[in-house]
Each structure stands twice: as structure tokens, then as C-alpha cells.
Design an enzyme around this catalytic site. Sequence first.
Site, PDB file in Angstrom:
ATOM      1  N   TYR A   1       3.671   6.338  10.304  1.00  0.00           N
ATOM      2  CA  TYR A   1       2.486   6.619   9.485  1.00  0.00           C
ATOM      3  C   TYR A   1       1.557   7.582  10.224  1.00  0.00           C
ATOM      4  CZ  TYR A   1      -1.708   5.800   6.691  1.00  0.00           C
ATOM      5  OH  TYR A   1      -2.819   5.962   5.892  1.00  0.00           O
TER       6      TYR A   1
ATOM      7  N   ASP B   1      -7.226  -3.551   6.657  1.00  0.00           N
ATOM      8  CA  ASP B   1      -8.619  -3.128   6.732  1.00  0.00           C
ATOM      9  C   ASP B   1      -9.286  -3.189   5.359  1.00  0.00           C
ATOM     10  OD1 ASP B   1      -7.398  -1.027   5.436  1.00  0.00           O
ATOM     11  OD2 ASP B   1      -7.750   0.443   7.019  1.00  0.00           O
TER      12      ASP B   1
ATOM     13  N   GLU C   1       0.826  -1.219   0.000  1.00  0.00           N
ATOM     14  CA  GLU C   1       0.000   0.000   0.000  1.00  0.00           C
ATOM     15  C   GLU C   1       0.853   1.260   0.000  1.00  0.00           C
ATOM     16  OE1 GLU C   1      -3.544   2.021   2.710  1.00  0.00           O
ATOM     17  OE2 GLU C   1      -3.421  -0.146   2.484  1.00  0.00           O
ATOM     18  N   LYS C   2       2.031   1.177   0.648  1.00  0.00           N
ATOM     19  CA  LYS C   2       2.881   2.356   0.792  1.00  0.00           C
ATOM     20  C   LYS C   2       4.341   1.941   0.640  1.00  0.00           C
ATOM     21  CE  LYS C   2       1.121   2.932   4.873  1.00  0.00           C
ATOM     22  NZ  LYS C   2      -0.064   2.075   4.836  1.00  0.00           N
TER      23      LYS C   2
ATOM     24  N   ASP D   1      -2.862  -2.724   3.557  1.00  0.00           N
ATOM     25  CA  ASP D   1      -3.221  -2.757   4.972  1.00  0.00           C
ATOM     26  C   ASP D   1      -4.346  -3.759   5.204  1.00  0.00           C
ATOM     27  OD1 ASP D   1      -1.323  -0.841   5.444  1.00  0.00           O
ATOM     28  OD2 ASP D   1      -2.734   0.830   5.390  1.00  0.00           O
TER      29      ASP D   1
ATOM     30  N   ARG E   1      -1.598   8.889   9.451  1.00  0.00           N
ATOM     31  CA  ARG E   1      -3.062   8.918   9.322  1.00  0.00           C
ATOM     32  C   ARG E   1      -3.732   7.824  10.151  1.00  0.00           C
ATOM     33  NH1 ARG E   1      -4.761  11.527   4.089  1.00  0.00           N
ATOM     34  NH2 ARG E   1      -2.917  12.578   3.295  1.00  0.00           N
TER      35      ARG E   1
END
Length: 774
Positions: free
Chosen positions: A320, A104, A7-8, A102, A322
Amino acid sequence: MRLFIAEKPELAEAIVAGLGVKASRRDGYYDCGDDIVTWCYGHLLELCDPEDYDPRYKKWNKLDLPIFPIPWKYKVKKGAEKQINVIKTLLDNATVVVNSADCDSQGQLLVDEILVHFKNEKPVQRILINDNNTKAVKKALNNLRDNREFFGLYQSALAQSVADQLYGYNLTRCYTLAGQEKGLSQVLSIGRVQTPLLGLVVRRDRLHEGHESSVYYTLTGSFTFNQQLVNATYNPSAEAPVDDKKRVIGKAFITAVAEQCKGKPAIIAAVEVQEKEESAPLPYNLLRLQADASRKFSITSDKTLSITQALREKYKVITYNRSDCEYLPEDQHDDAPAVLNAIYQTGSVLKGAAQKADPTIKSRAFNSANVSAHHGIIPTENSANFDQMSKQEQQIYLLIARAYIAQFFPKQLCRLTKLTIDCEGHQFQTNSRIVLKPGWSILYKNDKDNDELDHSEANTKQDFSEFQSKTDGVCTNAQVDEKKTKPPALYTESSLLKDLARVAKYIEDPQIKKLLIEKDQDKKGEHGGIGTPATRSSIIKGLFERGFIENKGKKIISTKLGRQLHDVLPKMAVVPDMTALWHQQQKQIENNELTLNEFLQGVCEYIETEVQRINTDGLAIEAKPGHKCPECEKGILRQRKGFWGCSRYPECKGTYSEYAGKPVIAQPACPNCTEGKLKRIPFKKNHFWGCNRHPECKTNFPDKAGKPDFNNAGSSKPEKTNYACEKCSKPLMKWPSKKKKNTYWYGCSGFKDGCKQKYVDDDGKPDYDKAKEK
């Protein structure tokens, strides 16, 4: 080839470390031999806009509503073209794909939507990583699962994404167009989260304004025990006249109690002593960090988000940013010495605290069971030049660093004493709170307005623990004070952000309240909230920019327009109920009890009903006094880009030029034909005034300060004639004279080809006998 799509970038780095092989950094990915690890920057794709499906949707028209672009399509986000092309090329060469987003639902969607967009048919596995620690990543690499197990989770997130777009696009256009018919020029933006947020502010404002102050009474007794003075508050008895908050409202009653106690014997009925250890505040999640930054430094939530982005990406000194979680993986406890050293090297203000911290202490923050997709926001092992940071960057970094250091200080130890006094059958109570060991609290000694710390009304100067029950004393005085109830406090940005995380408490329907709370049951720090830590600040900023809310000092209040919009929306749109109901259906989708299409069908039916209602009933909303359209005499002129048009467009196509921010409506009579009217007309970068009977009447005047300049008839605009040049036979052009009113001259249209022939006007035609070269 096995392709990991993270994702990142930082998650990609963690996977590379977990693979434990020699890796080569390429342009957009890591080459690890048989494994390739690439990454996204959050969502690289976004749902197409209506105009991407059909160009006619670019112009908003109520006849086109509702718009239901199903099946939906994706497009590449601006700026993501390079990385998405890297992923596509790697996908083409891969044999197995690993969704490494992630844990979720949004993480599942982020990678799955890329695979769907590129029509991937290769096997896909899923890795679940919520801790970038190498040991944890290696464990996750040994427990890969089939991505098909998470199809329901993907469909659930996709349902919310598509439904949010359908709801927002259709109702925003519908309400905006209906508002324009009433003369509004603003976009009336509607959204599943933003309009309930507006509803919170409007309802709080009205409760504040509509509050009717009432009187209540307090009674403070002054007692002497063993020559020590103790002040205690009256505890109302069962027969006392009280309000819903147990406050005495009968003046005669409370006055009588005071008179009964003055000068009378008293006895300590009970002494309750408790020594209590208090843990340090947890590390920050984004919401708490935004709330504290607003409270302490008046930094807006949106600004805090951008600052943390810089601290993370530019300086690389925080994790991270957020995150919605306040806890840390237990494995990260081993990193404490390195992180504390990085704080010592970076923040001179906290050097002493970082040195005193004990990295062997393991606070309640280190609890892997409470970590969601991300852990709390903490400093990294990287140091930076503190002096190169802006003042606000320093302030935010120090908040994050202080919260981390506090995890390695001892708990605060307090002695709490509750004293119960009896006088003439009436009960009084008081408390003392004595700090025995300050522990971590020395780091927060200046945070007097921090509601997360215990700043209760307990007496911190007297220690009542030495008192004994059954001790006799006397009531030396009894003071009655009249007080007034206060209205609910207006929102500040800090209190609004906190309410967004626990908005369920305002829901009246117990079933819907339960649904909203259940939505956050796995999220520590959220208790029935709406929005996400990453989106709330931008939504608040959007409400400011659209003129729905405004600042009044440090308070946030709704504007007249915000209240009008709130009042014309259906109740479902301005309360959090929709989020709760959607979540229930999303859980059904996740569990294969409801299909994605069935859910969207219900959303579309609701949207269609609402669009029909607005088209039929219109909006009961008042616009600012506007200019009535002179052409149809029904619509209101509203400002567009560079001109003003009728609000009834396309029924009325009346348009008017703009001068000094206002429409130029005046249309003086044409002085030449006397039948027409002059109208201000744009020409290149300027304007001129021309007769509306053109081409029958070709009168025109230059523009001067938004009015026709009658002293200088004509303009630089020539007219083509049927006369020909004697020299080259090309048509002649009729030019108005700039020196003399209502006079003209003729010039050859072949001027650019070298013919400079010029003729004097002779009663509307060229005088060939008076030809000359220009």
C-alpha cells in the site's frame, strides 16, 4: 449471510485467506459460503455539492452565501457506480455486516457512510486489521467487536469531512466573488490545509528576503601533538560576546584570543571515545519517499504518488503506497526470503545486495506496536520485468527496495572521538568519526546529500581515539575567519513536504502547539503535521495550478497573487491553528463530550462572520490592469468562456465578444442610421457586426479579424418580410447581396419544399414583374 466490506481489494483478499474456506471470485466480491467479502476503492461516496441541493447554487452569487447544506447528503463518486451497486445488493441480502475498513478514523467513516447512505438497520460488527498477514487476520476474525463502540470515531471523522466542505465551499466562493469585483479572474481557493501551506511558503519567502546579514567570527587552532597535526575549533567561553546561536560577534575579542594562543603550549584536556552502532534508515512512508524522489531525481510529489500507484496496481511489486507509517508488523519478518528473492528477480541493479542480505537479521523496523493503520511501503513477493518499467518507475522501485534490503544488513559500527584541547585557558574542540564496519551504509554510499544519514562535520580521515589526555603539544597557528549569517533557505518540494509533517514547530501559542503534536502522538514520522500523505502532493499541485506558488529553479516561492491572498486572509486561515483546534474538538466528539452538531454550529458561525466581513469590507487586493466596462464604467471586464463580462454582474450585464484573447470593446458608429453603434455579435460559429438599434436599424456587416468589414455589407442572415410568393403564397425572405453593397434580393421561404421563386429588390420591396426561379 455475513457481509465483510473491506476498504481495498487487497484487504478483502487477506480476509478471504483468513477465513480459510474455499472462495469463489464473483463480479465485485468473493463468495465464501455463509460469508461474503466485498470491497471499496477508498471512498466510494462523496458529499453532495451545493448545486446538488439547489440548482441555483451552480452559479456563484454572493447573495446566496453562506450556504449550509445541513443535513448533508452523499452521492456516488464518478466511476464507482458499479461497485456501490454491488455492495447495495449484497447489503439487501445480508443478515450481519462487518465493517472491515482500516483502523483509523477515515477508515471508520469510509464504510459507515455507506451504511448510513443505504439506511442499513442490520447488526454491524467491526474487525480491526493493520497487518494483512494471514495469522494476524485470523486473530482479528476471532476478536470481532460491536461497530457501535466506534460511533464516536465515525462522528469525529464525519465532523472534519463536513466542516472542511462547508469551510472550503463558502470561503472559496466568497473570496473569489470579492476578487472578481476587483477584476480578478482566478478562483481564490481557500482550505483548512492549503492556505496554511501557502502561509508557510509566504512566511519563509519574506524571512529570506528580509534577512539582514550579520557578521560573526570563527577561530581554528592548529595544534601539534606527538608530531601529529590536529585542527580544532574555538569553543567560546562564558565572557565571549556571542549571538543567540553561540557564535562570536566581537572581532577584537576573537583576534585577541588568536594572538594569545599562537605559538603557545597546549594540552589535551579530555579524550572521549565511544563505539556506536547505527541502525539502517527505516522503510519509506509516502512522505519520505516523495521527499527523497524530489531530492534525488527531481520527481514531483504528485508524480511520485502516481508512480507508486502504478507499481502497486499495474506491476503489483510494492505494498500500500499511501502509508504514513515507517514500521512493519513483526509477523512479516518471516516473508523476508521471498521478498528479497522478488527484488533479486526484478531489479538487476540490486541483485548483489539482495543476495548478500541476511533474512535472519531483525531490524528495528519490525515493531508491531509502531504500526498504524498501514505499515511501511516495501516490495511485495511479486517480481516484474524491470525493463518494461519507465525510468522513473525504476528509480522509485529501487529506492523502496534498497530501504527494505538495508533492514537485513548488519548495523553500521562507528568509533566517535571527541577531543578537547586547552591553550592559554581557552578551549578548542574537534571530533573524529571512523567507520569500523560499514554494514548497511554501503548501500547508501552515494547519498551524500541525504540528511537522514550522519554526515556531520566530524573528521573521517583522522582517528583521535589513540590520543591520551594530558598530552602536551603546541598551537602552531590560529586562524580567524569572518563569516556572514545566512537567511532561512527557500523551500524545495522535499523540504516543504518534510515541514508539513512537523509544522507544529512554527506555532507560537504553546497550547495550540501541544494540541497539534498530540494529534500525531500515535504516528511515527509525524510530529504535529497538517494534511495527510495522500493529500499533501495534490494540495501543492493545486497551489501551483492556481498561480499561488511557482518554481524558481528547484525552489518553491510564492507569487504576487499568493502573497496578496495570504495578506487578506485572517490569521487563523494561514496558520495551522485551525487544524489543532478542530482536532481537539474531534477528540471531544469521539469521547462523547461534544456533539457533531455543536461542533458544526461553531464552524458555521465562524464562516458566517467571515462572509459578512468580506461582503462589508471587500478585498484589499490588486488585479492585473484590466479593461474598464464601457457600459457601467465602474466594473472591470473579465474573461469568461468565449466572451468577456463585467465584474459587477448581475448589477451590470455588459458583455463583449472575444478576439485574440482580448475583449472587443470598440463600437464604431453605424454608417447607415448614424445614431446607433455597431456591436460584434456571435452567430453560429462565426461573428457579425450589427447595429444596437436593431430592429429599427437592420444594418449588419461580416466580421474580419475582429472588426466590421465595411466593404462587404450584410451577412448571410436573412429577414422575414410581409410580402408573399406569387407562386406558393408563402412569405418571402429578404437576403443581403454578397456582390453589391446595400443591395438585396427576395427568395421564397418555401425553398425547402421545392419553391425556388426569386425576386429582384425594387426600392425596398420585391419586383414581381422581374420574378424568376433561383
